[in-house]
Design an enzyme around this catalytic site. Structure first.
Site, mmCIF file in Angstrom:
data_model
loop_
_atom_site.group_PDB
_atom_site.id
_atom_site.type_symbol
_atom_site.label_atom_id
_atom_site.label_comp_id
_atom_site.label_asym_id
_atom_site.label_seq_id
_atom_site.Cartn_x
_atom_site.Cartn_y
_atom_site.Cartn_z
ATOM 1 N N CYS A 360 -50.683 62.312 58.342
ATOM 2 C CA CYS A 360 -51.964 62.443 59.048
ATOM 3 C C CYS A 360 -52.854 61.211 58.926
ATOM 4 O O CYS A 360 -53.321 60.693 59.945
ATOM 5 C CB CYS A 360 -52.723 63.674 58.599
ATOM 6 N N ARG A 389 -42.702 63.508 48.409
ATOM 7 C CA ARG A 389 -43.490 64.454 47.618
ATOM 8 C C ARG A 389 -42.755 64.714 46.327
ATOM 9 O O ARG A 389 -41.539 64.920 46.332
ATOM 10 C CB ARG A 389 -43.661 65.776 48.371
ATOM 11 N N GLN A 407 -40.311 64.441 58.267
ATOM 12 C CA GLN A 407 -40.911 65.521 59.045
ATOM 13 C C GLN A 407 -40.818 65.227 60.536
ATOM 14 O O GLN A 407 -40.916 64.083 60.954
ATOM 15 C CB GLN A 407 -42.391 65.655 58.697
ATOM 16 N N ASP A 409 -43.093 65.348 62.655
ATOM 17 C CA ASP A 409 -44.533 65.532 62.554
ATOM 18 C C ASP A 409 -45.233 65.207 63.866
ATOM 19 O O ASP A 409 -44.731 64.421 64.677
ATOM 20 C CB ASP A 409 -45.071 64.607 61.457
ATOM 21 N N HIS A 411 -49.545 64.940 65.447
ATOM 22 C CA HIS A 411 -50.983 65.190 65.316
ATOM 23 C C HIS A 411 -51.607 65.122 66.688
ATOM 24 O O HIS A 411 -51.338 64.197 67.444
ATOM 25 C CB HIS A 411 -51.615 64.182 64.356
ATOM 26 N N LYS A 490 -53.717 77.695 58.988
ATOM 27 C CA LYS A 490 -52.501 77.355 59.723
ATOM 28 C C LYS A 490 -51.795 78.600 60.224
ATOM 29 O O LYS A 490 -51.982 79.701 59.689
ATOM 30 C CB LYS A 490 -51.556 76.550 58.835
ATOM 31 N N HIS A 536 -52.453 69.540 63.221
ATOM 32 C CA HIS A 536 -51.228 69.029 62.588
ATOM 33 C C HIS A 536 -50.129 70.010 62.952
ATOM 34 O O HIS A 536 -50.319 71.213 62.812
ATOM 35 C CB HIS A 536 -51.310 69.039 61.062
HETATM 36 ZN ZN LIG Z 1 -50.856 66.197 59.218
#
Ligand SMILES: [Zn+2]
Ligand SMILES: [Zn+2]
Length: 688
Positions: A360, A389, A407, A409, A411, A490, A536
């Site tokens: 992000c 992580r 990910q 991912d 945004h 979420k 996200h």
């Molecule tokens: Zn994010």
């Protein structure tokens, strides 16, 4: 004097003062009185002149024999009460296990025995020279059955701490003594611990908070499963105890089904299949980070191709961002404060820097790189973003729990008015992707956690917006209070795999906090500056974990478009080698992942090996095929998407002769190409 309790149907029940859960069940009916295992306090009445609100710490399941507080909202727990009933009964089973072990092994020391996700365990220290293996289970189970059959009541007493301590000192139960000492020192100095509760069933007494069912007869069908070493208190400097694991269900059939699922899961273990099929491996040189082989990369790249095309179709634009950042960025984003323990830090030319655990803040930099106008919104950035992580080595689990995570991912930066439709589009995107793999989806709405940033007002708005999106689509969802991300609530997308296991894959998170922290802006139609909202979202979750799940879901027989080798050309003899090579070359030219097995081995052996490698198509080349310019096609024994044909193949019917053109058409027909742009169905049957 009397008390009033509320029942799940909203009716209230008046009972004598001091009435217990058992009294409440009996007042409702004799059938319920017989079936009752415990009572759950689900809430308390508003405090007023007549009633006192039930304290929060009193909520939950409790023994039937305990008096009910006035004003409580209660539900009687029976076998049919789902997870709460199973947990209660499995804890009963843990006590019965300890009862049997103490009878069989005098001098054994007991420690703790809780119910866990799919069963229960109890930790013991066996006397010197005694060791336990699965061979001992039959005898232990036999003793357990005797105690269950005698329906020994679970009797609770609350006794002074000193008295309980003395009892366990006398019995030589050192772990219980230590537990009591810890309870005493953990107690608030204003309200010191006065009593502890002991539960007795038959010959066995345990220090235990409870609750328990009325008697050991609650324990249904059970089975001891395994033995493992477990350090006392999980501390590797303390004694290694012996943990006996078991599971229990209310019916034999449920137990049987569970054991069958476990067996299936074992055969499908992605770590085992990953090794056998040569897809990936792990090395102690980089714990928690997979090494992908060429075969594994075929799967990875197939998914990436799907991911890229599907994102592009939906107006996402791909970006790529660094993995290492100045620690200042993590301070600004809040990760330093709330997420630092999960991150890796280093120092570069004396600047503290951290590997990104999320993408992000990086995408925010791209947003901030230019002035933004309302005309550009929504801006949707996607990235196959590599994050790190920290996971303790003890919890790493193949591809399912890694430290190196890629990910899928994205945004989305949008206006407040666009939030709902963007969230809806994210959900539909998820449904379309999961449908390709035949995953049924379940939705969960997770709300504000204890550890969070942002004002209560922002949380109210964000939670309201997500719920609004779900309701506008008429989608069913479960509420999961307190499980949101630290920056926002979420919606999690869970799916069920082919053997009934549930996995959380996707997540759509709404965030008003990051835009504040990073002072994000856009110029509105009114020429004034406004704050965008951030969404996200990830749908596969991570490529690593998703591939692990796919391998288990398909038991290694991946869909044709992901199969590392789609067709293997098998020569019957040396004489057809030139023709076989030309076949394999042509297939490669035409985009089919083909391999050639021209070893000097029997055709039977080559077919067997190709079967073990789960290669979808085997093309046998003999003299006739070479002469006629064809291939003899055999399909992998149990391809799930082609049951009928494969059934015929498995029963030994002759392979089918096809020209190369026909075979290529067959592969494409059977879904050999990445399924981009295929129309797909939302769960409600509407096309999306
Ligand atoms: Zn994010
Ligand atoms: Zn207990």
């Amino acid at each position: 004097m009397s008390i009033t309790v509320t029942l799940p149907d909203g009716n209230s029940l008046e009972l004598a003062d001091g009435a217990t859960g058992a009294d409440a069940a009996a007042a409702i009916g004799p059938g319920l009185a017989r079936a009752a295992l415990a009572v759950e306090l689900v809430g308390g009445g508003e405090p007023n002149a007549e009633t006192v609100a039930v304290a929060r710490h009193e909520l939950g399941v409790r023994d039937l024999a305990r008096p009910l507080p006035d004003g409580a909202a209660i539900a009687i727990v029976t076998k049919g009460s789902g997870q709460a009933a199973l947990e209660l009964m499995r804890h009963d089973a843990a006590h019965v296990l300890a009862t049997a072990v103490m009878e069989l092994y005098p001098g054994v020391k007991i420690s703790i025995g809780p119910a866990i996700e799919n069963g229960f365990y109890y930790d013991f220290e066996f006397p010197d020279g005694v060791s336990i293996s699965e061979a001992d289970f039959a005898a232990i189970e036999e003793h357990m059955r005797v105690h269950i059959k005698s329906a020994e009541p679970f009797e609770r007493v609350d006794i002074p701490v000193a008295q309980a301590r003395e009892r366990f000192v006398t019995e030589g139960q050192d772990y219980k003594v230590e537990l009591i000492d810890d309870l005493v020192s953990a107690a608030d100095s204003h309200t010191p611990l006065e009593t502890v509760s002991l539960y007795t069933n038959g010959p066995f007494t345990d220090l235990c908070r409870g609750p328990h069912a009325p008697s050991t007869a609650s324990v249904g069908a059970f089975k001891l499963q395994s033995v493992a070493g477990a350090y006392w208190r999980g501390d590797s400097t303390r004694t290694m105890l012996t943990r006996i694991y078991g599971t229990a269900f209310f019916s034999k059939q449920e137990l049987q089904e569970h054991l069958e699922r476990l067996e299936q899961a074992l055969a499908r273990d992605h770590r085992k299949l990953g090794r056998e099929l040569g897809l990936f491996f792990f090395s102690d040189l980089s714990p928690g980070s997979p090494f992908w082989t060429p075969a594994g990369m075929v799967i990875w790249n197939g998914l990436t191709e799907l991911w890229r095309a599907e994102n592009r179709k939906r107006g996402y634009r791909e970006v790529s961002t660094p993995i290492l950042y100045d620690a200042e960025l993590w301070k600004q984003s809040g990760h330093w404060e709330k997420y630092r323990d999960n991150m890796y830090f280093t120092e570069v030319e004396e600047r503290p820097m951290g590997l990104k655990p999320m993408n992000c803040p990086a995408h925010i930099q791209i947003y901030k790189e230019q002035r933004r106008s309302y005309r550009e919104l929504p801006i949707r950035y996607s990235e196959a973003g590599l994050v790190h992580r920290h996971e303790p080595s003890g919890v790493l689990h193949g591809l399912l729990r890694v430290r190196h995570i890629t990910q899928d991912d994205a945004h989305i930066f949008c206006t407040e008015e666009q939030v709902q439709s963007e969230v809806v589009e994210c959900l539909r995107f998820g449904f379309a992707i999961y449908e390709l793999f035949g995953f049924p989806v379940r939705l969960e709405l997770s709300t504000r956690p204890d550890q969070r940033i942002g004002s209560e007002e922002l949380w109210d708005r964000a939670e309201g917006a997500l719920e609004g999106a779900l309701r506008s689509e008429g989608l069913e969802f479960e509420l999961n209070p307190g499980d949101g991300a630290f920056y926002g609530p979420k919606i999690d997308l869970h799916m069920t795999d082919s053997i009934g296991r549930s996995w959380q894959l996707g997540t759509v998170q709404l965030d008003y906090s990051m835009p504040e922290r990073f002072d994000l802006k856009y110029t509105g139609a009114d020429n004034a500056e406004h704050r965008p909202v951030m969404i996200h979202r990830a749908l596969l979750g991570s490529f690593e974990r998703f591939i692990g799940i796919l391998i288990e879901h398909y038991a290694g027989e991946l869909p044709l478009w992901l199969a590392p080798v789609q067709a293997i050309v098998l020569t019957v003899s040396e004489r057809v080698r030139a023709y076989a090579e030309s076949v394999s070359d042509e297939l490669l030219q035409r985009g089919i992942r083909a391999e050639l097995d021209e070893r000097d081995e029997s055709i039977g052996r080559k077919v067997r090996e190709a079967e073990l490698r789960k290669i979808p198509f085997m093309l046998v080349i003999g003299g006739r095929e070479a002469e006629q310019g064809t291939v003899a096609v055999r399909e992998h024994g149990s391809r799930r998407d082609d049951q009928e044909r494969s059934g015929a193949q498995a029963s030994g019917e002759a392979a089918e002769a096809l020209t190369i053109d026909q075979f290529v058409a067959r592969v494409l027909d059977a879904g050999g190409a990445v399924p981009v742009g295929r129309p797909s169905q939302a769960p409600d049957g509407h096309e999306v």
